[in-house]
Design a protein around this motif. Sequence first.
Motif: not given
Length: 99
Positions: A30-59
Amino acid sequence: MVFRTSHGGEETLWSCTQLGIRATTTYVTPGSRFGFVDVDCRETEEDRTQVRIRYTLTALSEEGANYLRALTGETFKAMIEDWKTRMTGCLKIDRAQVG
């Protein structure tokens, strides 16, 4: 899921609006900033996951704009490492209570 965090003298409200392989979290300091954090997980092989994270920040104020201007690659990395440490600690507590 809705939760609140306190860090560095600021309180932030969080809401997980989508959970699963893709997760979206919305937050407001409050009174500072607002944001979204989007996380997308994809299995790349057995026991492995690729994670992409995107931040959208607004003052929401000059204070928030100053915070975002100070968010360099190094300060962002330090913030993420701090979160990693905190979340790992929470997971260890949860596992100890279950096990």
